[in-house]
Design an enzyme around this catalytic site. Structure first.
Site, PDB file in Angstrom:
ATOM      1  N   ASP A  42       0.800  -1.029  -0.190  1.00 25.24           N
ATOM      2  CA  ASP A  42      -0.116  -0.024   0.184  1.00 25.24           C
ATOM      3  C   ASP A  42       0.792   1.205  -0.051  1.00 25.24           C
ATOM      4  OD1 ASP A  42       0.916  -0.278   2.538  1.00 25.24           O
ATOM      5  OD2 ASP A  42      -0.808   0.391   3.563  1.00 25.24           O
TER       6      ASP A  42
ATOM      7  N   LYS B  67       4.708   2.202  15.792  1.00 23.92           N
ATOM      8  CA  LYS B  67       3.533   3.282  16.249  1.00 23.92           C
ATOM      9  C   LYS B  67       3.892   3.710  17.800  1.00 23.92           C
ATOM     10  CE  LYS B  67       0.587   1.830  12.741  1.00 23.92           C
ATOM     11  NZ  LYS B  67       0.714   0.304  12.276  1.00 23.92           N
TER      12      LYS B  67
HETATM   13  N1  GDD Z   1      -0.773 -11.137   3.338  1.00 26.16           N
HETATM   14  C1  GDD Z   1      -1.160 -10.277   4.162  1.00 26.16           C
HETATM   15  N2  GDD Z   1      -1.823 -10.764   5.613  1.00 26.16           N
HETATM   16  N3  GDD Z   1      -0.629  -9.039   4.315  1.00 26.16           N
HETATM   17  C2  GDD Z   1      -0.735  -8.299   5.351  1.00 26.16           C
HETATM   18  C3  GDD Z   1      -1.586  -8.505   6.338  1.00 26.16           C
HETATM   19  C4  GDD Z   1      -2.293  -9.981   6.391  1.00 26.16           C
HETATM   20  O1  GDD Z   1      -2.580 -10.373   7.568  1.00 26.16           O
HETATM   21  N4  GDD Z   1      -1.584  -7.340   7.141  1.00 26.16           N
HETATM   22  C5  GDD Z   1      -1.221  -6.566   6.688  1.00 26.16           C
HETATM   23  N5  GDD Z   1      -0.720  -6.696   5.271  1.00 26.16           N
HETATM   24  C6  GDD Z   1      -0.012  -5.951   4.257  1.00 26.16           C
HETATM   25  C7  GDD Z   1      -0.775  -4.763   4.119  1.00 26.16           C
HETATM   26  O2  GDD Z   1      -1.574  -4.996   3.074  1.00 26.16           O
HETATM   27  C8  GDD Z   1       0.069  -3.674   3.784  1.00 26.16           C
HETATM   28  O3  GDD Z   1       0.563  -3.623   2.246  1.00 26.16           O
HETATM   29  C9  GDD Z   1       1.435  -4.189   4.735  1.00 26.16           C
HETATM   30  O4  GDD Z   1       1.182  -5.574   5.071  1.00 26.16           O
HETATM   31  C10 GDD Z   1       1.375  -3.280   5.878  1.00 26.16           C
HETATM   32  O5  GDD Z   1       0.174  -3.344   6.743  1.00 26.16           O
HETATM   33  P1  GDD Z   1      -0.779  -2.087   7.081  1.00 26.16           P
HETATM   34  O6  GDD Z   1      -1.876  -2.746   7.807  1.00 26.16           O
HETATM   35  O7  GDD Z   1      -0.865  -1.049   5.905  1.00 26.16           O
HETATM   36  O8  GDD Z   1       0.209  -1.588   8.347  1.00 26.16           O
HETATM   37  P2  GDD Z   1       0.356   0.088   8.515  1.00 26.16           P
HETATM   38  O9  GDD Z   1       0.090   0.978   7.429  1.00 26.16           O
HETATM   39  O10 GDD Z   1      -0.153   0.411   9.654  1.00 26.16           O
HETATM   40  O11 GDD Z   1       1.969   0.328   8.876  1.00 26.16           O
HETATM   41  C11 GDD Z   1       3.116  -0.580   8.381  1.00 26.16           C
HETATM   42  O12 GDD Z   1       3.487   0.288   7.187  1.00 26.16           O
HETATM   43  C12 GDD Z   1       4.086   1.581   7.655  1.00 26.16           C
HETATM   44  C13 GDD Z   1       4.468   2.319   6.473  1.00 26.16           C
HETATM   45  O13 GDD Z   1       3.204   2.740   5.688  1.00 26.16           O
HETATM   46  C14 GDD Z   1       4.101  -0.901   9.138  1.00 26.16           C
HETATM   47  O14 GDD Z   1       5.115  -1.821   8.352  1.00 26.16           O
HETATM   48  C15 GDD Z   1       4.845   0.492   9.689  1.00 26.16           C
HETATM   49  O15 GDD Z   1       6.100   0.022  10.532  1.00 26.16           O
HETATM   50  C16 GDD Z   1       5.276   1.248   8.580  1.00 26.16           C
HETATM   51  O16 GDD Z   1       5.880   2.381   8.959  1.00 26.16           O
HETATM   52 MG    MG Z   2      -0.421   0.962   5.428  1.00 31.41          MG
END
Ligand code: GDD
Ligand code: MG
Length: 361
Positions: A109, A160
């Site tokens: 994403d 976070k």
């Molecule tokens: N296959 C799979 N299964 N993918 C997952 C799952 C799961 O259960 N959960 C999350 N993801 C994927 C999401 O689709 C996304 O592309 C990525 O892992 C990160 O998950 P998010 O849910 O978007 O996390 P975030 O945005 O709150 O935080 C993450 O991204 C930040 C940067 O945008 C973390 O990695 C943070 O440390 C980071 O700063």
């Molecule tokens: Mg994200």
């Protein structure tokens, strides 16, 4: 070289648009986020892609006929109704990834013009188990935060942290290089958070490194971010585009569209993206908005600061205000006015104006 794209969550903050498409298929200036990523992988000579997704996302990718840009895509699924977090899917794909070489993992994403080759180079130089791309932001509390030493080692990683306790402004940009040894640090058969369970431990052991990414970076997790990345790309790439329009249509750059129909006296832009086959009637005003394909906007309608889904119908003189999001196939009646921040669920018909801030189911 292989790359794993993590794209398994349900994007609740992007509802109602995410009810009908996964985040990786959100168009950014009319090209799905995933296609931008695949194109960038190929530029960095990475052609083997493993999509760590749920079944719905695989189906949606096939329905949307995602362009592959010469990559070979295979899938690794989370078990039905059991999301594996950010680490579980990597462990699950261990056989597909193999243990013979360093590989890349990307949060699906993210829009980032990251130089994967440079990240991999630093990873090899340092002999790291994991190297994370880091990016400086104003408010790091929404992200994973890293403390970096001068020799690029990450000495602390906190996911976070509370706003007042963020040690630095350097956040995890969601782009990783991993050596096969990483598999030994991810528990098997359950959901694992790389950010909460694995990275902090690797940092303690001195095995985690960071590469500072200074280019464009955006997590499209929230509607504001989604509009913002469209805006940034319009500013950087699309200001020079030559657009053919009828006399009497006013275009305020930057805007982007392709194969649309625009009637007289409409004012389009600034910061507006129209998807394919969008039709716009007379005297319409659209600014700071993204309109997805096949939507019809009738005469005298006005759309400001909104996201409008696919195949939506907007009636004559309707007014869509800032922060509104209209799900796919919604129908907005003539003269209906939607106040700021109204969310309309897919296929809903709205024939009366809405003044309060609420979600229509
Ligand atoms: N296959 C799979 N299964 N993918 C997952 C799952 C799961 O259960 N959960 C999350 N993801 C994927 C999401 O689709 C996304 O592309 C990525 O892992 C990160 O998950 P998010 O849910 O978007 O996390 P975030 O945005 O709150 O935080 C993450 O991204 C930040 C940067 O945008 C973390 O990695 C943070 O440390 C980071 O700063
Ligand atoms: Mg994200």
């Amino acid at each position: 070289m292989k790359a794993v794209i993590l794209a398994g969550d349900f994007a609740t903050r992007l509802r109602p648009l995410s009810c009908t498409r996964p985040k990786i298929l959100f168009p950014i200036v009319n090209k799905p986020l995933l296609e931008w990523t695949l194109e960038r992988l190929v530029k960095n000579n990475i052609r083997e892609v493993i999509m760590a997704v749920n079944y719905q996302t695989e189906i949606a990718m096939k329905q949307h006929k995602v362009k592959k840009y010469g990559t070979h895509i295979s899938y690794s699924h989370d078990p039905l109704r059991k999301p594996l977090g950010t680490g579980g899917p990597i462990k699950k794909a261990e056989k597909q990834i193999g243990r013979d070489a360093t590989f890349l993992v990307l949060n699906g994403d993210i829009y980032a013009d990251a130089n994967y080759t440079e990240i991999l180079k630093l990873h090899e130089e340092k002999g790291a188990v994991a190297t994370i791309a880091l990016h400086k932001v104003k408010d790091p509390s929404r992200y994973g935060v890293a403390e970096l030493t001068e020799d690029n080692r990450i000495k602390r990683f906190i996911e976070k942290p509370p706003q007042k306790e963020t040690p630095t402004n350097l956040i995890n940009a969601g782009v990783y290089a991993f050596s096969p040894e990483i598999f030994e640090h991810i528990p098997e058969g359950r959901a694992v958070s790389m950010e909460r369970e694995v990275f902090p431990k690797l940092a303690d052991k001195g095995m985690l490194y960071g590469y500072v990414h200074e280019g464009l970076w955006m997590d499209i997790g929230k509607p504001e971010d989604y509009l913002e990345i469209n805006k940034i790309l319009l500013n950087s790439f699309f200001t020079q585009q030559k657009l053919k329009v009828k006399n009497g249509v006013e275009i305020k750059k930057p805007v982007f569209f392709d194969k649309v129909s625009l009637e007289e006296k409409s004012v389009i832009g600034p910061y507006t993206v129209l998807g394919q086959n969008v039709t716009v009637g007379r005297n319409v005003c659209i600014q700071n908005s993204v309109i997805l394909p096949n939507t019809k906007i009738s005469d005298f309608a006005s759309i400001k600061g909104a996201i409008v889904g696919e195949s939506v119908f907007i009636g004559k003189g309707a007014k869509i205000s800032e922060g509104c999001i209209l799900g796919d196939h919604t129908r907005i009646g003539d003269k209906v006015s939607l106040a700021k921040g109204i969310l309309i669920c897919p296929a809903k018909e709205v024939f009366e104006s809405i003044q309060e801030n609420r979600c229509i189911i």
